[in-house]
Design an enzyme around this catalytic site. Sequence first.
Site, short mmCIF file in Angstrom:
data_model
loop_
_atom_site.label_atom_id
_atom_site.label_comp_id
_atom_site.label_asym_id
_atom_site.label_seq_id
_atom_site.Cartn_x
_atom_site.Cartn_y
_atom_site.Cartn_z
N LYS A 45 150.81 -27.98 94.64
CA LYS A 45 150.39 -26.59 94.82
C LYS A 45 149.19 -26.76 95.79
CE LYS A 45 151.11 -25.13 89.82
NZ LYS A 45 150.63 -24.28 88.91
N SER A 96 141.52 -29.40 81.28
CA SER A 96 142.18 -30.17 80.11
C SER A 96 142.02 -31.68 80.53
CB SER A 96 143.65 -30.07 80.14
OG SER A 96 144.42 -30.05 81.54
N LYS A 113 137.03 -24.55 89.35
CA LYS A 113 137.90 -25.15 88.66
C LYS A 113 138.47 -26.26 89.42
CE LYS A 113 142.17 -24.40 86.25
NZ LYS A 113 143.07 -23.79 86.14
N TYR A 150 138.05 -26.82 76.25
CA TYR A 150 138.42 -27.10 75.22
C TYR A 150 137.58 -27.68 73.82
CZ TYR A 150 142.50 -26.53 78.15
OH TYR A 150 143.07 -25.99 79.23
N LYS A 173 139.46 -22.85 93.10
CA LYS A 173 140.53 -23.47 92.16
C LYS A 173 141.26 -24.70 93.04
CE LYS A 173 144.36 -23.46 89.16
NZ LYS A 173 145.31 -22.54 88.38
N ARG A 223 149.44 -28.90 82.07
CA ARG A 223 150.99 -28.76 82.21
C ARG A 223 151.97 -29.11 81.25
NH1 ARG A 223 150.06 -29.78 88.93
NH2 ARG A 223 148.70 -28.11 89.10
N GLU A 233 135.87 -18.41 99.81
CA GLU A 233 136.46 -17.77 98.85
C GLU A 233 135.92 -16.76 97.83
OE1 GLU A 233 139.74 -17.81 98.19
OE2 GLU A 233 140.59 -19.73 99.45
C1 PBG Z 1 147.86 -21.80 85.74
C2 PBG Z 1 146.83 -22.37 85.24
C3 PBG Z 1 146.45 -23.92 85.33
C4 PBG Z 1 145.46 -24.06 84.60
C5 PBG Z 1 144.95 -22.70 84.17
N1 PBG Z 1 145.69 -21.89 84.66
C6 PBG Z 1 147.50 -24.97 85.97
C7 PBG Z 1 147.70 -25.13 87.30
O1 PBG Z 1 147.27 -24.43 88.12
O2 PBG Z 1 148.73 -25.97 87.53
C8 PBG Z 1 144.71 -25.48 84.10
C9 PBG Z 1 143.76 -25.54 82.91
C10 PBG Z 1 143.79 -26.91 82.53
O3 PBG Z 1 144.00 -28.05 83.06
O4 PBG Z 1 142.89 -27.23 81.57
N2 PBG Z 1 147.86 -21.30 86.93
#
Ligand code: PBG
Length: 325
Positions: free
Chosen positions: A216, A273, A247, A312, A194, A204, A232
Site C-alpha cells: 500500500k 491491531s 494511524k 481494541y 495513515k 488484515r 495531509e
Molecule cells: C482499511 C483499514 C485498515 C485498518 C483500518 N482500516 C487496514 C489497512 O489499511 O490495510 C487497520 C486497523 C488495525 O490494524 O487495527 N483500509
Amino acid sequence: MLRRTRRNRRSAAIRLMVEETQLLTSDLVLPLFLVSGTGTNEVIESLPVASRQSLDYILKEIESCIKVGLQQFVLFPSVPEKFKDKLGSYSYSEDNFYLEAARIIKEKYPDICLISDVALDPYSSDGHDGVVEKGIILNDMTLPILAKMSVAQAQAGFDIIAPSDMMDGRVAAIRTALDQASYTDVGIMAYTAKYASGFYGPFRDALDSAPKAGDKKTYQMNPANRREAMLEGELDIDEGADYIMVKPAIHYLDIISDLRNAYNVPIAAYHVSGECAQLLAAAKLGWLDYDTVMPEAVLSIKRAGADIILTYFAKELATMFAQGK
Ligand code: PBG
C-alpha cells in the site's frame, strides 16, 4: 535544594491533584468486526481481545459496552469472497449485510456514536483501497465509489464516515456527495496521516483484507515522514474533515503532537491491531504486566494530544474505570 519535584509525588492525593492527563471512557472508540449471518463469535487468533461477530453477537457486545458507559464504536465488515469484485460494488449494494446491520444497530441504540470505515479493501477482489488497473492503484476512478459508499452508509444511519483509503481528494468528494444527498449532519473523520505500517497485520487477518499483490506504499504514508503529515492535515481540513486521525498511534506519537499543536479540529488516533497484539503477546509470555502496561500505553496516546482513541482495549478500559480502577 530549592526545588524538589518529589514533593508533588508524596501521596496518592497529591499525585492525583497534579495529574495532567486523565483517560476517560468518553475518549475511547471500540472497533467491531461484523460477519454476515448469525451465531458467529470467533476470537481473532492474532488479536485475542477482539472477535469476528455476527449481528446477534455485535448487539450483545454493544449492550454490554453501554452498561460500562462506552458508547462509541467503529464497525468493519468481513466480506465473503463471493461478494468482492474489482470495483467494490457490494459496498453500496441494496442487500449489503453491513448496511443492514448498521440500520438495526442504530434503531436499537439511537444514542450511540456509530462510525463507519470507508475504503475499498474489504470489498475489493484485489484487496486494495483503490481500483487496480495493470498493477496501478487509480486515484480519481476510486473517488466516486468512495462517495457512493459514504452516502449508502449515511443512509444506513452511521453518524460519522471515516475514510481510511488515503486517496487524494476523497474528503472533498465525500463531503460533496453527503451534502448533495442532504446528509449535512454526518461527520467525516479522515484517516489523515495513515502510514504504510506493518502493524495492521492482525486486522488484515481478521478481515482477510490483505492486498492480493503488491503493498500500500503508493497511497499510505512513508513511516519516515513527519512534515508530510502536516500537509495531509491541511488538505483534509480544507476539504471539510471534522476530525483528523493519526494511524498507527503508539509509534507515531510525534505526529499526534504535531497535528494537535497545528490544528483546532479534534484529533483521533488509531491504536492499531499490531500495537495491541504486541502487549497481549508479551503479557501471555509473562514478560509484561498487562494491567499496568495496557492503560499506560493508551494513556500515552492521550498525553501526546489525541482527543479520541480507537483501541481494541476500549471495553476493558471502560470496565476498569466503571469499577473505579
Ligand atoms: C482499511 C483499514 C485498515 C485498518 C483500518 N482500516 C487496514 C489497512 O489499511 O490495510 C487497520 C486497523 C488495525 O490494524 O487495527 N483500509
